[in-house]
Design an enzyme around this catalytic site. Structure first.
Site, PDB file in Angstrom:
ATOM      1  N   SER A  95       0.757  -1.193   0.066  1.00  0.00           N
ATOM      2  CA  SER A  95       0.078  -0.016  -0.022  1.00  0.00           C
ATOM      3  C   SER A  95       0.940   1.088  -0.022  1.00  0.00           C
ATOM      4  CB  SER A  95      -1.024  -0.063   1.436  1.00  0.00           C
ATOM      5  OG  SER A  95      -1.937   0.889   1.099  1.00  0.00           O
ATOM      6  N   GLU A  96       0.419   2.220  -1.115  1.00  0.00           N
ATOM      7  CA  GLU A  96       1.669   3.197  -1.347  1.00  0.00           C
ATOM      8  C   GLU A  96       1.852   4.187   0.084  1.00  0.00           C
ATOM      9  OE1 GLU A  96      -1.130   2.624  -2.821  1.00  0.00           O
ATOM     10  OE2 GLU A  96      -2.365   4.464  -3.338  1.00  0.00           O
ATOM     11  N   ASN A  97       0.927   4.244   1.025  1.00  0.00           N
ATOM     12  CA  ASN A  97       1.084   4.985   2.140  1.00  0.00           C
ATOM     13  C   ASN A  97       2.601   4.479   3.065  1.00  0.00           C
ATOM     14  OD1 ASN A  97      -0.765   3.054   2.648  1.00  0.00           O
ATOM     15  ND2 ASN A  97      -1.333   3.793   4.715  1.00  0.00           N
TER      16      ASN A  97
END
Lengths: 233, 218, 233, 218
Positions: free
Chosen positions: D46-48
């Site tokens: 997840s890009e966060n």
């Protein structure tokens, strides 16, 4: 969980060939992938381009590959302390590309991060800048440096897990996390290999996604180049 | 009397300011850490990946995994931090490291420095020097005023391949303290017992000499 | 050891003025500098340019500054979930610069790392690329993006020490370490402030050199935006 | 019969390969995690800032410090790793994340995708979508074949502002599986019970139809 473990150094090196480009983590002899280097120095592969901050010493580290004349080109920031290196360089059989240390680190990171080029002030006005684009930002000239990648990157960590996650120790971290990102195939050798789930996710220095193969190193000499101490008063 | 290496380091230590982050090069600069003035808190950064570097370890406590950029075994102070080489040079390039002290073979009056390569000799490489001189806010050179042949290292123009341009702010030699101004080298201080004439004679570049030049206080 | 501690939020905010550029760490409401934002929203400073991945919600996070119309320009990657934001943007009183999230992160890092510009493939061929230099590397077009910096960066960490070293927790890390690098003055608020020497140097996420002021946050609400759970079967 | 969102996700899950790192967008893509084929190990990024994302937490175990890019509370699998946003997009931009599944408003026959902006409407922003579509080796779009007005989202040319060019490799809709080839959209599979005619009618772009088009196996 994706399992990255290989059980021996032969499996870890599968696919290495002559004329490839390799990256090696480490600063001086600290944090170098000792087992990978030793095994590579026994293989009949030649014409290698090696990207490493330093070039080892005469009988250890990359010095082992130099001795067998496996390296045709070194990309480094500092290559002192190696007489064999000097002989080959002066005789013209070894090509050397010297790069400012910060640019070397950033170029490896860029290679792993999909950044093909970036501007840096380092080297402007020097021979490092020759042939490179110069552009002014905020009134200061910068030069354009391009990303570095490698067919294989060899890195060494303190602890690693089966998913390829790595934790380094002390200043043995140095170039290892950056080169880990920049290898098409990155081989990580570790002092201690543990099952996935044992390392705190918050303490991982290099996430496993950057590692293709991980193995427990057989033996670590961890040689010290400059043993400096103070006396107890 | 011309200063020895320790005295040069001691004089440079007077340039340290409270709360400064400092990178010390190999050689004389390393000695600066021995002369931090009382009441001054500084932190030493080593470009191989440590902030808050401490003194050499006690014998038997050396750790192969804890070295400085000179590959010497070191220790860490409380509050130290470890990081990779890209983060280390982010600190340097991003001007978070405020003072760099390093050696030089030549410095020219516009602040160019040459310290990495002698044509015809084995070239070892620039290491982190080019990044450091291209970025530090304040660069102080520690060196002997003349080379082994007695030739001045303080020049109108560098003869050797340069490491960086317009970057040196101050030079502390065995003979003098010089500031690099936009008009050239300004003589600030003399080593104790060294005459103006000796300094002028040992300097190829022009020196700006305003008023009386005091002796260094060491 | 350099001591970065300030004892209250007023000291932490010393020097903030109208028309400045601020960066705020956080992703959604996770890892935002709650105490700094709350205190800023009570100051009479206006015309702010705020760089933050998101813009908070109506009554929390940057929503507090939006409500008082303190912000004149937002630089973000995603600004949904905020009705006040929408009103100001549609009425033309709030300027918005939308940036791909990865480019935003890298531009902040670049700002802190002395890299004035870099090439990225993100946004090529879209309106994000308008007016930007396009160059091909390895057969693929990239656009040139420039570094971002700020007069103040406000970040939030889980633990910090008096030397300014920070450790984040979970995904609350996000943009915080990057913006910490890019602030001329970076204020770090932490859930727990400990004496220098208590944190393992090997586990530091943000070295203290990037932090100018550190303080213990008074109170953390740590609001959850999307509470998703599964049932125990 | 036209597929529901879960069936679309189920069909996309068949595209997962052993040892793949996958980024799932918000909406239908998120559901793909529920249908990982047996014997296939994948890790979700997840890009966060998390790799090795697990399912939603049990009630009462939600942690404000552990969310996905959709701001939903999540958990981590054993072997997970946490990192900052720059490192996260280094994984994405550097093509270490091998598969991206995301939604779209329009896809064109050269693989352009539009999914972030509708002129005249409130623009929320592209988030990480532009980085993802510019870099992933393999991009699969999950979407309804037509919009609410019944208009085709599979177009000769995108009408909306695009998110990325020449990037989509495959599309799974409620009606069909399409591959983006250099000659345009190639029809690969039909949803069970959906006729060729229905698909052609719902598609503005030309479809390459070679041989008989099989039904999806779900």
């Amino acid at each position: 969980m994706i399992n990255k473990v290989v059980n021996n150094i032969e499996s870890a090196l599968k696919g290495v060939e002559s004329n490839m480009t390799f990256m090696f983590g480490g600063f001086g002899l600290s944090g170098i992938p000792e087992n990978s280097i030793a095994a590579l120095s026994k293989k009949d592969i030649f014409g290698l381009t090696c990207i490493s901050n330093n070039a080892g010493v005469d009988n250890f580290g990359l010095g082992l590959l130099l001795k067998r004349k496996q390296i045709i080109k070194m990309i480094s920031s500092y290559v002192g302390e190696n007489a064999e290196f000097e002989r080959q360089m002066l005789s013209g059989t070894l090509e050397v590309d010297l790069i400012p240390q910060g640019s070397l680190a950033e170029r490896c990171r860029a290679g792993g991060a999909g950044i093909p080029a970036f501007f840096t002030p380092a080297g402007y006005g020097t021979e490092v800048a020759e042939g490179k684009e110069v552009r002014e930002f905020n009134g200061k000239p910068h030069i354009l440096e391009t990303a570095l990648t490698a067919d294989f990157a060899f890195v060494k960590a303190w602890r690693g897990d089966t998913a390829g996650n790595l934790i380094f120790k002390g200043t043995a971290r140095n170039f290892n996390p950056l080169m880990a990102m920049a290898g098409k195939i990155t081989v990580a050798e570790v002092e201690e290999l543990v099952p996935a789930g044992e390392l705190d996710p918050n303490q991982i220095h290099t996430p496993g996604i950057f590692i293709q193969r991980i193995l427990q190193g057989k033996k670590y000499e961890k040689r010290i180049e400059q043993r400096t101490v103070r006396s107890r008063e | 009397m011309s200063l020895d290496k320790n005295k040069i380091a001691q004089r440079i230590a007077q340039e340290l300011e409270h709360n400064m982050y400092v990178n010390l090069g190999i050689g004389i600069p390393t000695l600066v850490a021995n002369y931090i003035p009382k009441g001054i808190d500084v932190e030493f950064q080593s470009e191989n990946g440590v902030l808050g570097m401490g003194p050499f370890p006690f014998e038997g406590e050396e750790d192969a995994d804890l070295i400085n950029a000179g590959k010497q075994t070191i220790t860490m102070m409380p509050g130290a931090a470890l990081f990779d080489s890209a983060t280390s040079f982010a600190m340097i390039r991003g001007r978070h490291v405020q003072l760099t002290v390093l050696g030089a073979m030549e410095v020219s009056e516009n602040g160019d420095i040459a310290n990495w390569k002698i044509p015809g000799k084995m070239v070892k490489g620039m290491g982190g020097a080019m990044d450091l001189v291209a970025s530090a806010e304040n660069i102080i050179v520690a060196m002997m005023h003349t080379n082994r042949k007695g030739e001045s290292k303080i020049l109108k123009k560098c003869q050797l391949p340069i490491t960086g341009v317009n970057c040196v702010k101050k030079i502390v030699t065995n003979l003098a303290v010089l500031e690099v101004t936009k008009n050239g080298f300004k003589l600030l201080e003399r080593a104790p017992g060294v005459s103006l004439e000796e300094i002028i004679k040992a300097t190829e570049a022009e020196l700006i000499i305003e008023e009386e030049i005091p002796e260094m206080i060491l």
